[in-house]
Write an enzyme that holds these catalytic residues in place. Structure first.
Site, mmCIF file in Angstrom:
data_model
loop_
_atom_site.group_PDB
_atom_site.id
_atom_site.type_symbol
_atom_site.label_atom_id
_atom_site.label_comp_id
_atom_site.label_asym_id
_atom_site.label_seq_id
_atom_site.Cartn_x
_atom_site.Cartn_y
_atom_site.Cartn_z
ATOM 1 N N ASP A 1 0.837 -1.174 0.063
ATOM 2 C CA ASP A 1 -0.011 0.043 -0.028
ATOM 3 C C ASP A 1 0.940 1.185 -0.057
ATOM 4 O OD1 ASP A 1 -1.951 2.027 0.320
ATOM 5 O OD2 ASP A 1 -3.023 0.840 1.636
ATOM 6 N N ASP B 1 -1.902 5.647 -6.218
ATOM 7 C CA ASP B 1 -2.279 4.764 -5.221
ATOM 8 C C ASP B 1 -2.233 3.438 -5.641
ATOM 9 O OD1 ASP B 1 -2.888 4.140 -2.505
ATOM 10 O OD2 ASP B 1 -4.820 3.788 -3.104
#
Length: 421
Positions: A102, A300
């Site tokens: 992440d 992201d």
């Protein structure tokens, strides 16, 4: 010819030196004159040096590049999670878990023994000889969200999507590929609620405190890249490359922007979007970077489908529909409002950043139903909440691209690379 003469002179000088030294130190020392070897030709000398260089480079590559490539897989096929995962070994002796990577989170967290609400795959701290809890007075305790103290141990809690997580702060050796990282600080999860939590934990690749970049700055020099395979890929065909070595050379960059209020996020300057050959009309405020409000555009790895603020999305969607065919019936499916039940030919979509354009082919634009009867534009408007001002370039749009995060030079690069097998 000059090389042969030089080698002969050197050997004669060396023999003379031995003779003088022997006469000075021992009158009985007998000097043996070695017949000089036949000198190499210029061509053979160059080839020999080149061969030694190649061997040296292979050795250096094995130390750096080879050790720092971590395979990536789609979690959808392996652990039924929409995230991308990497294998990590934790503790000594090592225990293997599949961590979600992440780029918008910092501290890693791993489900531990006796965790309430965690999956069945847990890390057993008592099984590791190098595990230890982080105490309340340590600097790391002030770098996690919502820290608290229970006795002498530091604990914290955070919100992840629609889930909440409680963890004790701990340290142990984490190994990625074959790089052992001793005393790595992470959260040992004791309780979790909600459906958003990655089942086997998370590896934070943000640029804030306690992220992988922060804790391995000397090892990887705050540089990494990844190539994400397709959701449908059944194996670890993607790769996470750690460190500046073996990163792509032919790649275009855009500057990274800093937001002190959201220091972990990778902001870039998206200046326009092109659908086919037309740059769509988007109000400048919809793309503008604003550290105060958090507005702007980020890359992201955890978000699945690209979200654009409403004015930007509507402009892209309307031009997409026009190019596909205004006479075709448009339907919706879940959060997607531009779907078709007949075969379509989709235009390319190009994200135009400062200094870099990224043109997406159909595989990065369209999502198909299992039966193949419905095809949708795989983008949507940003939700009407705290992130309504944020444009997110998500992982589906990044698939089969090498995305390079070069923090020392404050830049992000993208190059096409097929890593789906």
């Amino acid at each position: 010819m000059k090389l042969s003469i030089s080698l002969t002179i050197l050997l004669l000088l060396f023999s003379s030196t031995l003779l003088v030294q022997s006469q000075q130190h021992s009158s009985t020392l007998q000097v043996f004159h070695v017949k000089p070897p036949k000198p190499l030709s210029w061509q053979d000398t160059v080839l020999q040096m080149q061969a030694k260089d190649e061997g040296r480079l292979q050795y250096l590559t094995s130390l750096v590049a080879g050790r720092s490539v971590v395979p990536i897989a789609s979690g959808r096929q392996i652990i039924q999670s929409p995230t991308y995962i990497v294998r990590a070994k934790i503790g000594n002796p090592p225990q293997t878990l599949l961590l979600a990577m992440d780029t918008s989170n910092d501290v890693a967290w791993i489900p531990c023994t006796s965790c309430d609400g965690c999956s069945s795959t847990l890390f057993a701290p008592l099984g590791s000889t190098t595990f230890r809890n982080v105490t309340c007075g340590s600097p790391q305790c002030y770098q996690v969200p919502n820290p608290s103290c229970s006795g002498s141990a530091c604990s914290f809690n955070l919100t992840y999507g629609s889930s909440s997580i409680a963890a004790n702060l701990a340290q142990d050796t984490i190994t990625l590929a074959t790089d052992p990282i001793p005393s790595y600080t992470f959260g040992c999860v004791s309780k979790t609620t909600g459906p958003s939590t990655p089942p086997q934990g998370l590896l934070g690749l943000g640029r804030g405190p306690l992220s992988l970049l922060s804790q391995t700055q000397n090892l990887y020099q705050s540089t990494f890249s990844y190539c994400l395979p397709s959701f449908k890929s059944l194996n670890f065909s993607g790769s996470l490359r750690l460190g500046p070595v073996a990163q792509p050379i032919r790649i275009k960059f855009t500057p990274l922007l800093k937001n002190p209020r959201r220091s972990s996020l990778y902001y870039v300057n998206l200046v326009a979007i092109r659908v086919g050959r037309r740059v769509v009309n988007i109000p400048p405020a919809a793309l503008a970077f604003n550290p105060t409000t958090g507005a702007g555009t980020i890359f992201d790895s955890g978000t699945v489908f690209t979200r654009l603020v409403s004015p930007a999305y509507v402009a892209v969607r309307d031009e997409f529909r026009r190019r596909v065919g205004a006479n075709l019936t448009v339907t919706s499916l879940g959060g997607f409002d531009t779907c078709y039940t007949v075969p379509i030919v989709a235009p390319t979509i190009t994200f135009m950043f400062s200094g870099m354009n990224v043109t997406l082919p159909q595989d990065n634009i369209l999502i198909h139903s299992t039966a193949g009867s419905t095809t949708c534009l795989a983008m949507a408007a940003a939700p009407d909440n705290v992130n309504s001002v944020l444009n997110v370039i998500a992982n589906m749009q990044q698939q089969n691209h090498r995305v390079l995060f070069d923090i020392p030079n404050s830049r992000l690069g993208v190059a096409r690379e097929l890593c789906t097998k």
